[in-house]
Design a protein around this motif. Structure first.
Motif, PDB file in Angstrom:
ATOM      1  N   VAL A  23     -26.363   7.132 -34.643  1.00  0.00           N
ATOM      2  CA  VAL A  23     -26.593   5.799 -35.011  1.00  0.00           C
ATOM      3  C   VAL A  23     -25.753   5.396 -36.125  1.00  0.00           C
ATOM      4  N   ILE A  24     -25.065   4.460 -36.357  1.00  0.00           N
ATOM      5  CA  ILE A  24     -24.162   4.175 -37.517  1.00  0.00           C
ATOM      6  C   ILE A  24     -24.391   2.970 -37.879  1.00  0.00           C
ATOM      7  N   SER A  25     -24.806   3.104 -39.260  1.00  0.00           N
ATOM      8  CA  SER A  25     -25.308   1.847 -39.933  1.00  0.00           C
ATOM      9  C   SER A  25     -24.206   1.719 -41.258  1.00  0.00           C
ATOM     10  N   GLY A  26     -24.119   0.315 -41.697  1.00  0.00           N
ATOM     11  CA  GLY A  26     -23.438   0.177 -42.946  1.00  0.00           C
ATOM     12  C   GLY A  26     -22.109   0.096 -42.736  1.00  0.00           C
ATOM     13  N   TYR A  27     -21.490   0.379 -41.523  1.00  0.00           N
ATOM     14  CA  TYR A  27     -19.921   0.218 -41.133  1.00  0.00           C
ATOM     15  C   TYR A  27     -19.663  -0.962 -40.688  1.00  0.00           C
ATOM     16  N   ASN A  29     -16.406  -2.516 -40.717  1.00  0.00           N
ATOM     17  CA  ASN A  29     -15.098  -2.857 -40.203  1.00  0.00           C
ATOM     18  C   ASN A  29     -15.155  -3.012 -38.983  1.00  0.00           C
ATOM     19  N   SER A  30     -14.145  -4.055 -38.304  1.00  0.00           N
ATOM     20  CA  SER A  30     -14.023  -4.209 -36.866  1.00  0.00           C
ATOM     21  C   SER A  30     -13.132  -3.073 -36.248  1.00  0.00           C
ATOM     22  N   HIS A  31     -12.159  -2.281 -36.967  1.00  0.00           N
ATOM     23  CA  HIS A  31     -11.264  -1.401 -36.538  1.00  0.00           C
ATOM     24  C   HIS A  31     -11.852  -0.093 -36.820  1.00  0.00           C
ATOM     25  N   PHE A  32     -11.926   0.871 -35.876  1.00  0.00           N
ATOM     26  CA  PHE A  32     -12.543   2.372 -36.064  1.00  0.00           C
ATOM     27  C   PHE A  32     -11.877   3.277 -35.216  1.00  0.00           C
ATOM     28  N   CYS A  33     -12.043   4.543 -35.642  1.00  0.00           N
ATOM     29  CA  CYS A  33     -11.821   5.514 -34.899  1.00  0.00           C
ATOM     30  C   CYS A  33     -13.264   6.403 -34.987  1.00  0.00           C
ATOM     31  N   MET A  34     -13.902   6.702 -33.838  1.00  0.00           N
ATOM     32  CA  MET A  34     -15.176   7.222 -34.083  1.00  0.00           C
ATOM     33  C   MET A  34     -15.328   8.510 -33.172  1.00  0.00           C
ATOM     34  N   GLY A  35     -15.647   9.528 -33.492  1.00  0.00           N
ATOM     35  CA  GLY A  35     -15.709  10.906 -33.020  1.00  0.00           C
ATOM     36  C   GLY A  35     -16.595  11.852 -33.182  1.00  0.00           C
ATOM     37  N   TRP A  36     -16.353  13.089 -32.276  1.00  0.00           N
ATOM     38  CA  TRP A  36     -17.126  14.286 -32.748  1.00  0.00           C
ATOM     39  C   TRP A  36     -16.314  15.477 -33.042  1.00  0.00           C
ATOM     40  N   PHE A  37     -17.004  16.050 -33.862  1.00  0.00           N
ATOM     41  CA  PHE A  37     -16.206  17.530 -34.450  1.00  0.00           C
ATOM     42  C   PHE A  37     -17.373  18.367 -34.290  1.00  0.00           C
ATOM     43  N   VAL A  63     -12.762  20.782 -23.260  1.00  0.00           N
ATOM     44  CA  VAL A  63     -13.869  19.595 -22.907  1.00  0.00           C
ATOM     45  C   VAL A  63     -13.464  18.635 -21.821  1.00  0.00           C
ATOM     46  N   LYS A  64     -12.243  18.647 -21.757  1.00  0.00           N
ATOM     47  CA  LYS A  64     -11.883  17.427 -20.540  1.00  0.00           C
ATOM     48  C   LYS A  64     -12.736  17.734 -19.293  1.00  0.00           C
ATOM     49  N   GLY A  65     -13.010  16.425 -18.887  1.00  0.00           N
ATOM     50  CA  GLY A  65     -13.815  16.712 -17.453  1.00  0.00           C
ATOM     51  C   GLY A  65     -15.244  17.032 -17.582  1.00  0.00           C
ATOM     52  N   ARG A  66     -15.588  17.510 -18.644  1.00  0.00           N
ATOM     53  CA  ARG A  66     -16.944  18.034 -18.881  1.00  0.00           C
ATOM     54  C   ARG A  66     -17.942  17.195 -19.858  1.00  0.00           C
ATOM     55  N   PHE A  67     -17.080  16.600 -20.754  1.00  0.00           N
ATOM     56  CA  PHE A  67     -17.675  15.719 -21.966  1.00  0.00           C
ATOM     57  C   PHE A  67     -17.173  14.221 -21.901  1.00  0.00           C
ATOM     58  N   THR A  68     -17.969  13.562 -22.323  1.00  0.00           N
ATOM     59  CA  THR A  68     -17.726  11.712 -22.096  1.00  0.00           C
ATOM     60  C   THR A  68     -18.121  11.297 -23.390  1.00  0.00           C
ATOM     61  N   ILE A  69     -17.376  10.703 -24.190  1.00  0.00           N
ATOM     62  CA  ILE A  69     -17.522   9.972 -25.153  1.00  0.00           C
ATOM     63  C   ILE A  69     -17.552   8.615 -25.091  1.00  0.00           C
ATOM     64  N   ALA A  70     -18.870   7.754 -25.571  1.00  0.00           N
ATOM     65  CA  ALA A  70     -18.835   6.350 -25.280  1.00  0.00           C
ATOM     66  C   ALA A  70     -19.499   5.642 -26.566  1.00  0.00           C
ATOM     67  N   LYS A  71     -19.323   4.377 -26.817  1.00  0.00           N
ATOM     68  CA  LYS A  71     -20.158   3.732 -27.764  1.00  0.00           C
ATOM     69  C   LYS A  71     -20.656   2.592 -27.181  1.00  0.00           C
ATOM     70  N   ASP A  72     -21.896   2.326 -27.839  1.00  0.00           N
ATOM     71  CA  ASP A  72     -22.738   1.064 -27.194  1.00  0.00           C
ATOM     72  C   ASP A  72     -22.312   0.184 -28.666  1.00  0.00           C
ATOM     73  N   LYS A  75     -25.513  -1.789 -30.263  1.00  0.00           N
ATOM     74  CA  LYS A  75     -26.329  -1.075 -30.787  1.00  0.00           C
ATOM     75  C   LYS A  75     -25.695  -0.125 -31.983  1.00  0.00           C
ATOM     76  N   ASN A  76     -24.539   0.016 -31.929  1.00  0.00           N
ATOM     77  CA  ASN A  76     -23.639   0.653 -32.856  1.00  0.00           C
ATOM     78  C   ASN A  76     -24.165   2.220 -32.843  1.00  0.00           C
ATOM     79  N   ILE A  77     -24.144   2.510 -31.686  1.00  0.00           N
ATOM     80  CA  ILE A  77     -24.644   3.934 -31.303  1.00  0.00           C
ATOM     81  C   ILE A  77     -23.237   4.663 -30.744  1.00  0.00           C
ATOM     82  N   LEU A  78     -23.186   5.626 -30.982  1.00  0.00           N
ATOM     83  CA  LEU A  78     -21.993   6.840 -30.437  1.00  0.00           C
ATOM     84  C   LEU A  78     -22.524   7.597 -29.812  1.00  0.00           C
ATOM     85  N   TYR A  79     -22.136   8.042 -28.262  1.00  0.00           N
ATOM     86  CA  TYR A  79     -22.779   9.064 -27.543  1.00  0.00           C
ATOM     87  C   TYR A  79     -21.715  10.068 -27.492  1.00  0.00           C
ATOM     88  N   LEU A  80     -22.336  11.403 -26.975  1.00  0.00           N
ATOM     89  CA  LEU A  80     -21.368  12.348 -26.155  1.00  0.00           C
ATOM     90  C   LEU A  80     -22.194  13.005 -25.350  1.00  0.00           C
TER      91      LEU A  80
END
Length: 121
Positions: A23-27, A29-37, A63-72, A75-80
């Motif tokens: 859950v991302i709050s307070g951001y 900016n309409s531009h972004f790079c969101m990710g998982w480390f 992780v290609k073919g096994r993991f999927t990143i997505a953003k709602d 709701k401003n939620i990032l998924y993996l």
């Protein structure tokens, strides 16, 4: 103030699945790079996946073919979504945000506290 709060980690057997959420709050900016480390014990933190302003997604080769990143966007939620998990996926997983239009491999501006993923063989 930008805040990132991860959840969804846990312990699974090899071959299992988990879905991480951030859950991302307070951001505002309409531009972004969101990710998982991730960071495994005794190892450096490494990039796993990212998604940018144009919804372009990129993945670490292992992780290609096994993991999927997505953003709602509503709701401003990032998924993996992580499928076919392997013991080598065991790590603390961190949600990240960078104020940039496209992901270019630079270090994120904002980090969550992390959620632990443990995969047993």
């Amino acid at each position: 103030q930008v805040q990132l709060a991860e959840s969804g980690g846990g312990s699974v057997q090899a071959g299992g699945s988990l879905r991480l959420s951030c859950v991302i709050s307070g951001y505002t900016n309409s531009h972004f790079c969101m990710g998982w480390f991730r960071q495994a014990p005794g190892k450096s933190r490494e990039w796993v996946a990212s998604i940018d302003t144009e919804s372009t997604t990129t993945y670490k080769d292992s992780v290609k073919g096994r993991f999927t990143i997505a953003k709602d966007n509503a709701k401003n939620i990032l998924y993996l979504q992580m499928n076919s998990l392997k013991p080598e996926d065991t790590a603390m997983y961190y949600c990240t945000v960078e104020a940039i239009f496209r992901c270019v491999g630079s270090w994120p501006d904002y980090w969550g506290q992390g959620t632990q993923v443990t995969v047993s063989s």
